[in-house]
Design an enzyme around this catalytic site. Structure first.
Site, PDB file in Angstrom:
ATOM      1  CB  THR A 220      34.439  44.309  50.161  1.00  0.00           C
ATOM      2  OG1 THR A 220      34.917  45.447  50.881  1.00  0.00           O
ATOM      3  CG2 THR A 220      35.340  44.064  48.971  1.00  0.00           C
ATOM      4  CG  ASN A 221      32.821  49.483  50.016  1.00  0.00           C
ATOM      5  OD1 ASN A 221      33.875  50.068  50.211  1.00  0.00           O
ATOM      6  ND2 ASN A 221      31.982  49.197  51.009  1.00  0.00           N
ATOM      7  NE  ARG A 222      35.148  50.037  41.860  1.00  0.00           N
ATOM      8  CZ  ARG A 222      35.774  49.138  41.126  1.00  0.00           C
ATOM      9  NH1 ARG A 222      37.040  48.849  41.378  1.00  0.00           N
ATOM     10  NH2 ARG A 222      35.161  48.529  40.133  1.00  0.00           N
ATOM     11  CB  SER A 223      35.959  52.369  51.023  1.00  0.00           C
ATOM     12  OG  SER A 223      36.619  53.080  52.031  1.00  0.00           O
TER      13      SER A 223
END
Ligand code: CTP
Length: 424
Positions: A220-223
């Site tokens: 995933t990513n940090r959003s």
């Protein structure tokens, strides 16, 4: 008593209630205790709250309680010798009159044009928009008398929000519960704003997608989804039918939007594409994964297996499809999270994806983008009208983005020309 001055300074820009006069009429039902919370939230949002109570309301909450929280002392007497024309004066000065809770009695009074106390006289005298929040037992709400009264009020343009289904007084359950204070405040704000986008449908995506490695692990990513959720709220408060496609579990105020929870880029694509045709505006604030594991395991990988590499495959960039194949009049907005060459990279994305607007943020800067409550962006537009928005709350940034979309709507620009535009 809260004069609202301090609140005005920090008024929530997204609700747009700063300095608005809200006549808050509290009637006699057990849900009156929730009107206290509504009053506090309205004042916090920057509104000037003028509280009225019926005599029956004072049996449920103290006059002093409401007077302490509102912007003025409570009024309840139609025949106050020191203020004999209060009902017409208050009615004229109001930006909105909200009745919370609205009992079967006040609904019936309004439907028959009665003016036998200060609340009903003010409701009859006002030309400001009126919004009612009914609360009563299910039997009373479903009674044909109440239903006919409600239909009549609606036909006069009076807005009725709720009641919700759930626990009622005395341990009963059913339809008749006052909607939650957050929804009351939101509905009042929407009424004050006059729903300029009421015929529009807006899709907003939010959050980082989660691509499975196996049933328990993801890439995933940090959003965080905070900016996307603020954008959905900003669209809804303008009166748009709002669809929020999100990976975030953050609570969304009830009644605000149709919320579609998704996990992966493919889920998000399906959720957006299946609804895109009817959207007037699509705002892609989500951080969609560019790659996903090519062959996610269908069982948990054990550490003894010592996997050394995960093979990745590209996801499909459906914003390119949305931008380049949109229907006449549709506005498509993208986001560009960059760590270098912010404006050049964002501009290139706007052109290659056929967007009307792109919101560029440099996520390597402190306080900007992922996970923060603040953001600093430049809104680039195909017509070349770039707007820099310095560091501020994501709610304020959402308002700025909606203003730019509104400007494009006014120009009738949305997408009839998808050739790339002059600002590129
Ligand atoms: N986007 C999308 N589908 C993808 C990737 C991105 O719809 N598979 C959208 C995002 O929601 C965003 C815009 O495209 O509105 C730009 O996303 P971003 O990650 O900044 O750019 P990319 O096109 O992925 O390019 P790069 O990763 O090289 O910066």
């Amino acid at each position: 008593m809260n004069t609202g001055e301090e609140a005005y300074v920090r008024a929530d820009p997204l609700l747009g209630m700063g300095g608005k006069r809200v006549v808050l009429a509290v009637c006699g039902g057990i849900a009156a205790y929730k009107a206290v919370e509504v009053c506090r939230r309205l004042v916090d949002a920057g509104a000037h709250v003028v509280p009225l109570m019926t005599d029956a309301a004072t049996r449920f909450v103290g006059e002093v309680t409401l007077s302490s929280l509102a912007s003025e002392p409570v009024r309840r007497d139609l025949f106050d010798p020191s203020d004999p024309l209060a009902h017409t004066r208050l009615a004229k000065a109001a930006d909105v009159v909200a009745v919370c809770p609205a009992t079967a009695r006040i609904i019936s009074s309004m439907a028959t044009g009665r003016a036998d106390d200060l609340v009903s006289a003010t409701l009859l005298a006002t030309r400001a928009p009126v919004v009612l929040f009914p609360a009563m037992h299910e039997e009373m709400w479903c009674h044909p008398a109440t239903q006919e009264n409600v239909a009549r009020l609606r036909s006069w343009g009076i807005e009725i929000v709720g009641p919700a289904e759930g626990r009622l007084a005395g341990g009963d359950a059913g339809v008749g519960r006052l909607v939650e204070p957050e929804e009351v405040v939101f509905a009042i704000a929407r009424t004050v704003r006059g729903r300029p986008w009421k015929s529009k449908t807006v899709i907003v995506t939010a959050g980082g997608t989660r691509e499975p490695i196996d049933p328990v692990r993801v890439i995933t990513n940090r959003s965080s989804g905070k900016q996307g959720h603020a954008l959905a709220e900003a669209a809804a408060v303008l009166g748009a039918e709002t669809i929020l496609v999100t990976t975030s579990d953050a609570a969304v105020p009830p009644g605000l939007a149709e919320v579609v929870h998704v996990e992966t880029a493919a889920d998000m694509q399906q959720a957006v594409m299946s609804r895109a045709e009817r959207a007037d505006v699509i705002v892609m604030a989500a951080a969609v994964a560019d790659f996903r594991p090519a062959r996610p395991a269908d069982r948990k990988l054990k550490k003894e297996e010592r996997p050394t590499a995960i093979e990745l495959e590209p996801t499909y960039d459906f914003l390119v499809d949305l931008g380049n194949n949109r229907r006449e009049g549709q506005i498509v907005v993208g986001f560009a999270a960059e760590t270098e060459n912010l404006l050049a990279n964002a501009k290139a994305k706007m052109v290659s994806k056929g967007l009307d607007l792109i919101v560029a943020n440099d996520v390597s800067k402190p306080g900007v983008g992922f996970g923060h409550d603040t953001n600093e962006v430049t809104i680039l537009c195909r017509d070349g009208a770039d707007r820099r928005v310095s560091l501020r709350s994501k709610r304020e940034v959402a308002v700025a983005v909606m203003e730019e979309i509104e400007r494009l709507m006014g120009d009738g620009m949305g997408a009839s020309d998808s050739s790339g535009g002059s600002g590129t």
